[in-house]
Enzyme design. Sequence first.
Site, PDB file in Angstrom:
ATOM      1  N   ASP A  61      12.024 -16.455  15.459  1.00 28.76           N
ATOM      2  CA  ASP A  61      13.208 -16.810  16.257  1.00 28.76           C
ATOM      3  C   ASP A  61      13.939 -15.626  16.894  1.00 28.76           C
ATOM      4  O   ASP A  61      14.765 -15.816  17.775  1.00 28.76           O
ATOM      5  CB  ASP A  61      14.201 -17.592  15.393  1.00 28.76           C
ATOM      6  CG  ASP A  61      13.604 -18.898  14.874  1.00 28.76           C
ATOM      7  OD1 ASP A  61      12.754 -19.463  15.583  1.00 28.76           O
ATOM      8  OD2 ASP A  61      13.967 -19.314  13.764  1.00 28.76           O
ATOM      9  N   ILE A 116       2.777 -25.074  16.205  1.00 22.84           N
ATOM     10  CA  ILE A 116       1.699 -24.230  16.736  1.00 22.84           C
ATOM     11  C   ILE A 116       2.250 -22.824  17.040  1.00 22.84           C
ATOM     12  O   ILE A 116       1.535 -21.823  16.945  1.00 22.84           O
ATOM     13  CB  ILE A 116       1.084 -24.901  17.987  1.00 22.84           C
ATOM     14  CG1 ILE A 116      -0.307 -24.346  18.236  1.00 22.84           C
ATOM     15  CG2 ILE A 116       1.949 -24.770  19.211  1.00 22.84           C
ATOM     16  CD1 ILE A 116      -1.173 -25.277  19.035  1.00 22.84           C
ATOM     17  N   ARG A 119       0.832  -1.222   0.000  1.00 27.86           N
ATOM     18  CA  ARG A 119       0.000   0.000   0.000  1.00 27.86           C
ATOM     19  C   ARG A 119       0.856   1.258   0.000  1.00 27.86           C
ATOM     20  O   ARG A 119       0.501   2.255  -0.636  1.00 27.86           O
ATOM     21  CB  ARG A 119      -0.967  -0.031   1.183  1.00 27.86           C
ATOM     22  CG  ARG A 119      -1.950  -1.202   1.016  1.00 27.86           C
ATOM     23  CD  ARG A 119      -3.313  -0.905   1.547  1.00 27.86           C
ATOM     24  NE  ARG A 119      -4.265  -1.880   1.067  1.00 27.86           N
ATOM     25  CZ  ARG A 119      -5.304  -2.325   1.752  1.00 27.86           C
ATOM     26  NH1 ARG A 119      -5.507  -1.894   2.977  1.00 27.86           N
ATOM     27  NH2 ARG A 119      -6.143  -3.181   1.220  1.00 27.86           N
TER      28      ARG A 119
END
Length: 265
Positions: A128, A251, A26
């Site tokens: 990380d 997860i 954008r």
Amino acid sequence: MLRKIGILTSGGDSPGMNAAIRAVTRTALSNGIEVVGIHDGYKGLVEGNYEPFTKVSVSETMARGGTILGSARLPEFKDEEVVLKGCQKLKENNIDAVVVIGGDGTYRGADSLTKHGINCIALPGTIDNDIQGTDFTIGFDTALNTIVECVDKLKDTSSSHHRCSVVEVMGNRCGDLAIYSGISCGAEILITPETGYDEEAVLEKLKYFETRKKNHAIVIVSEKVCDVNALADKISKSTGFAGRATILGHIQRGGAPTPTDRVLA
Ligand code: ATP
């Protein structure tokens, strides 16, 4: 003059990558620069898997985890021949520069492109927190929140059963996810690449906690430092705690990005 840029995500995905794609797209379009979404990382860059982006292409992506551009690993991108092929594809499509979002490997890919005349900007997209020169990477805060939520839940159940939960978190040889989550959850023991692993010292510490009548213990371990299943087993055999290993796994990479990660992105 900059007229057209490409944007890609590469390496492991992280929550907030979409917010970064949206922000770059954008901002560029608002400044009269065309944007091309490059699908599947450097693989798509070399193969020409390109899609012209409009402001609508990135609609409703802010809150979505993962990456709408997809990510792929292309180890061959280390070969100069393959990088040159990529540069050729970009030039055929009149792409002047590329914004890449990913971890350290992705940065190395951008470095190769830059050395061959394609200007690149790399954004740190990894859970990380292992990119030099930036305090926090996009995705770290979301992953940290996920870990804290899971460990809080594990703590509830381990205190009811006199257990020691050994929780493996990601980090790819960087201890930040373990350290931040360990402090946030009041973990009894932290094992990270920075602390190193001394099995005897861990067992001794747990035995000491028993003498203090603690009814549970949480050990947070960074991935790739030790085998959490073997450690849990040892804890059951050598201390009064029942050791249970939990590998949080992928997860940690999913879910809607936190506001902090959206703002950073
Ligand atoms: P994460 O560590 O979060 O998984 P990453 O970006 O480090 O993310 P990698 O798989 O190491 O993930 O790298 C992503 C891609 O970057 C590789 O598949 C490859 O295409 C490119 N790449 C990695 N290392 C190099 C290198 N030395 N030179 C050129 N390209 C590289």
